[in-house]
Design a protein around this motif. Sequence first.
Motif, PDB file in Angstrom:
ATOM      1  N   ASP A  32      33.269 -68.252  13.673  1.00 25.28           N
ATOM      2  CA  ASP A  32      32.700 -69.126  12.653  1.00 25.28           C
ATOM      3  C   ASP A  32      33.852 -69.674  11.830  1.00 25.28           C
ATOM      4  OD1 ASP A  32      30.081 -68.541  13.440  1.00 25.28           O
ATOM      5  OD2 ASP A  32      29.963 -66.822  12.098  1.00 25.28           O
ATOM      6  N   LEU A  33      33.766 -70.940  11.492  1.00 29.49           N
ATOM      7  CA  LEU A  33      34.775 -71.591  10.663  1.00 29.49           C
ATOM      8  C   LEU A  33      34.045 -72.317   9.549  1.00 29.49           C
ATOM      9  CD1 LEU A  33      37.640 -72.691  10.015  1.00 29.49           C
ATOM     10  CD2 LEU A  33      37.196 -74.497  11.712  1.00 29.49           C
ATOM     11  N   THR A  34      34.374 -71.987   8.301  1.00 31.01           N
ATOM     12  CA  THR A  34      33.790 -72.691   7.165  1.00 31.01           C
ATOM     13  C   THR A  34      34.827 -73.663   6.619  1.00 31.01           C
ATOM     14  OG1 THR A  34      32.380 -70.803   6.611  1.00 31.01           O
ATOM     15  CG2 THR A  34      32.730 -72.449   4.884  1.00 31.01           C
ATOM     16  N   LEU A  35      34.455 -74.927   6.609  1.00 34.91           N
ATOM     17  CA  LEU A  35      35.331 -75.979   6.092  1.00 34.91           C
ATOM     18  C   LEU A  35      35.090 -76.142   4.597  1.00 34.91           C
ATOM     19  CD1 LEU A  35      34.713 -78.619   8.896  1.00 34.91           C
ATOM     20  CD2 LEU A  35      36.685 -77.084   8.680  1.00 34.91           C
ATOM     21  N   LYS A  36      36.150 -76.376   3.859  1.00 30.21           N
ATOM     22  CA  LYS A  36      36.016 -76.651   2.427  1.00 30.21           C
ATOM     23  C   LYS A  36      35.252 -77.956   2.227  1.00 30.21           C
ATOM     24  CE  LYS A  36      40.318 -74.377   1.255  1.00 30.21           C
ATOM     25  NZ  LYS A  36      41.693 -74.525   0.793  1.00 30.21           N
ATOM     26  N   ARG A  54      43.302 -79.619  13.500  1.00 38.35           N
ATOM     27  CA  ARG A  54      44.223 -78.523  13.158  1.00 38.35           C
ATOM     28  C   ARG A  54      43.477 -77.279  12.699  1.00 38.35           C
ATOM     29  NH1 ARG A  54      48.456 -82.283  10.077  1.00 38.35           N
ATOM     30  NH2 ARG A  54      49.608 -82.980  11.903  1.00 38.35           N
ATOM     31  N   GLU A  55      42.442 -77.459  11.859  1.00 39.03           N
ATOM     32  CA  GLU A  55      41.677 -76.312  11.377  1.00 39.03           C
ATOM     33  C   GLU A  55      40.986 -75.591  12.532  1.00 39.03           C
ATOM     34  OE1 GLU A  55      41.737 -79.315   9.991  1.00 39.03           O
ATOM     35  OE2 GLU A  55      41.362 -79.234   7.835  1.00 39.03           O
ATOM     36  N   VAL A  56      40.444 -76.374  13.466  1.00 41.98           N
ATOM     37  CA  VAL A  56      39.752 -75.791  14.617  1.00 41.98           C
ATOM     38  C   VAL A  56      40.740 -75.000  15.474  1.00 41.98           C
ATOM     39  CG1 VAL A  56      38.570 -76.358  16.786  1.00 41.98           C
ATOM     40  CG2 VAL A  56      37.869 -77.483  14.644  1.00 41.98           C
ATOM     41  N   VAL A  57      41.869 -75.593  15.800  1.00 44.14           N
ATOM     42  CA  VAL A  57      42.876 -74.917  16.633  1.00 44.14           C
ATOM     43  C   VAL A  57      43.411 -73.674  15.922  1.00 44.14           C
ATOM     44  CG1 VAL A  57      45.182 -75.161  17.641  1.00 44.14           C
ATOM     45  CG2 VAL A  57      43.488 -76.978  17.949  1.00 44.14           C
ATOM     46  N   SER A  58      43.651 -73.756  14.635  1.00 39.66           N
ATOM     47  CA  SER A  58      44.175 -72.613  13.876  1.00 39.66           C
ATOM     48  C   SER A  58      43.196 -71.440  13.841  1.00 39.66           C
ATOM     49  CB  SER A  58      44.497 -73.033  12.443  1.00 39.66           C
ATOM     50  OG  SER A  58      45.565 -73.945  12.426  1.00 39.66           O
ATOM     51  N   ARG A  69      29.706 -75.263   7.851  1.00 42.56           N
ATOM     52  CA  ARG A  69      29.942 -74.164   8.790  1.00 42.56           C
ATOM     53  C   ARG A  69      29.944 -74.667  10.223  1.00 42.56           C
ATOM     54  NH1 ARG A  69      25.898 -72.854   5.706  1.00 42.56           N
ATOM     55  NH2 ARG A  69      24.438 -72.861   7.450  1.00 42.56           N
ATOM     56  N   LEU A  70      30.969 -74.246  10.954  1.00 39.93           N
ATOM     57  CA  LEU A  70      31.086 -74.576  12.375  1.00 39.93           C
ATOM     58  C   LEU A  70      31.040 -73.281  13.187  1.00 39.93           C
ATOM     59  CD1 LEU A  70      34.116 -77.050  12.308  1.00 39.93           C
ATOM     60  CD2 LEU A  70      31.690 -77.591  12.036  1.00 39.93           C
ATOM     61  N   VAL A  71      30.476 -73.369  14.380  1.00 44.02           N
ATOM     62  CA  VAL A  71      30.553 -72.288  15.354  1.00 44.02           C
ATOM     63  C   VAL A  71      31.453 -72.803  16.476  1.00 44.02           C
ATOM     64  CG1 VAL A  71      29.306 -70.809  16.968  1.00 44.02           C
ATOM     65  CG2 VAL A  71      28.243 -71.459  14.789  1.00 44.02           C
ATOM     66  N   LEU A  72      32.555 -72.074  16.711  1.00 43.12           N
ATOM     67  CA  LEU A  72      33.518 -72.427  17.743  1.00 43.12           C
ATOM     68  C   LEU A  72      33.334 -71.467  18.905  1.00 43.12           C
ATOM     69  CD1 LEU A  72      36.654 -72.661  15.419  1.00 43.12           C
ATOM     70  CD2 LEU A  72      34.985 -74.465  15.923  1.00 43.12           C
ATOM     71  N   THR A  73      33.027 -71.976  20.078  1.00 40.63           N
ATOM     72  CA  THR A  73      32.845 -71.141  21.257  1.00 40.63           C
ATOM     73  C   THR A  73      33.876 -71.570  22.299  1.00 40.63           C
ATOM     74  OG1 THR A  73      30.478 -70.966  20.790  1.00 40.63           O
ATOM     75  CG2 THR A  73      31.220 -70.311  22.994  1.00 40.63           C
ATOM     76  N   LEU A  74      34.773 -70.645  22.613  1.00 41.96           N
ATOM     77  CA  LEU A  74      35.837 -70.890  23.581  1.00 41.96           C
ATOM     78  C   LEU A  74      35.554 -70.075  24.821  1.00 41.96           C
ATOM     79  CD1 LEU A  74      38.666 -72.041  24.296  1.00 41.96           C
ATOM     80  CD2 LEU A  74      39.634 -70.010  23.157  1.00 41.96           C
ATOM     81  N   MET A  75      35.551 -70.734  25.960  1.00 38.94           N
ATOM     82  CA  MET A  75      35.342 -70.043  27.220  1.00 38.94           C
ATOM     83  C   MET A  75      36.414 -70.523  28.197  1.00 38.94           C
ATOM     84  SD  MET A  75      31.871 -72.105  27.833  1.00 38.94           S
ATOM     85  CE  MET A  75      31.807 -73.025  26.298  1.00 38.94           C
ATOM     86  N   GLY A  76      36.920 -69.602  29.019  1.00 40.12           N
ATOM     87  CA  GLY A  76      37.912 -70.025  29.972  1.00 40.12           C
ATOM     88  C   GLY A  76      38.591 -68.865  30.678  1.00 40.12           C
ATOM     89  N   GLU A  77      39.559 -69.218  31.494  1.00 42.33           N
ATOM     90  CA  GLU A  77      40.330 -68.252  32.259  1.00 42.33           C
ATOM     91  C   GLU A  77      41.769 -68.256  31.780  1.00 42.33           C
ATOM     92  OE1 GLU A  77      40.046 -69.258  36.372  1.00 42.33           O
ATOM     93  OE2 GLU A  77      37.866 -69.126  36.402  1.00 42.33           O
ATOM     94  N   SER A  78      42.361 -67.061  31.747  1.00 46.48           N
ATOM     95  CA  SER A  78      43.765 -66.980  31.326  1.00 46.48           C
ATOM     96  C   SER A  78      44.681 -66.986  32.531  1.00 46.48           C
ATOM     97  CB  SER A  78      44.001 -65.712  30.514  1.00 46.48           C
ATOM     98  OG  SER A  78      43.510 -64.592  31.194  1.00 46.48           O
TER      99      SER A  78
END
Length: 140
Positions: free
Chosen positions: A6-10, A21-25, A131-140
């Motif tokens: 979860d990411l809360t933006l000001k 940048r905020e999302v990547v961070s 409020r954002l929900v960030l869902t990352l899926m993938g292979e390393s």
Amino acid sequence: MWTQRDLTLKPVRRGFHLITREVVSALPELSGVRVGLLHVFIQHTSASLTISENASPDVRRDFETYFNHAVPDGWADFEHTLEGPDDMAAHIKASVLGSSVSVPVREGRLAMGTWQGVYVCEHRDHGGPRRLVLTLMGES
């Protein structure tokens, strides 16, 4: 691999704001993903997300000008008016633009074009934190 944050933006003023940048961070795991997908979802009905030009501030101002012209605040035919003149217009703008974006991930980075960025689109004069929900899926 799946990760969700979860990411809360000001709070920001009404308009179109780059948040790449905020999302990547918020996702340190991103650097370890060889191939994947990032899904970004906003949990609000009066703000939205989009991907567009990341360099010129004119683009952000022109987006705001266009949407305010297309869907003006306080339109006399709106029935939903209890939350102020900017509320129903904000709901319509958010529905048109959408509540999510998906971005491919390649070699630990968002695989966007050179001039692309993720925007939060604030459609209210006083929208508050978003409020954002960030869902990352993938292979390393």
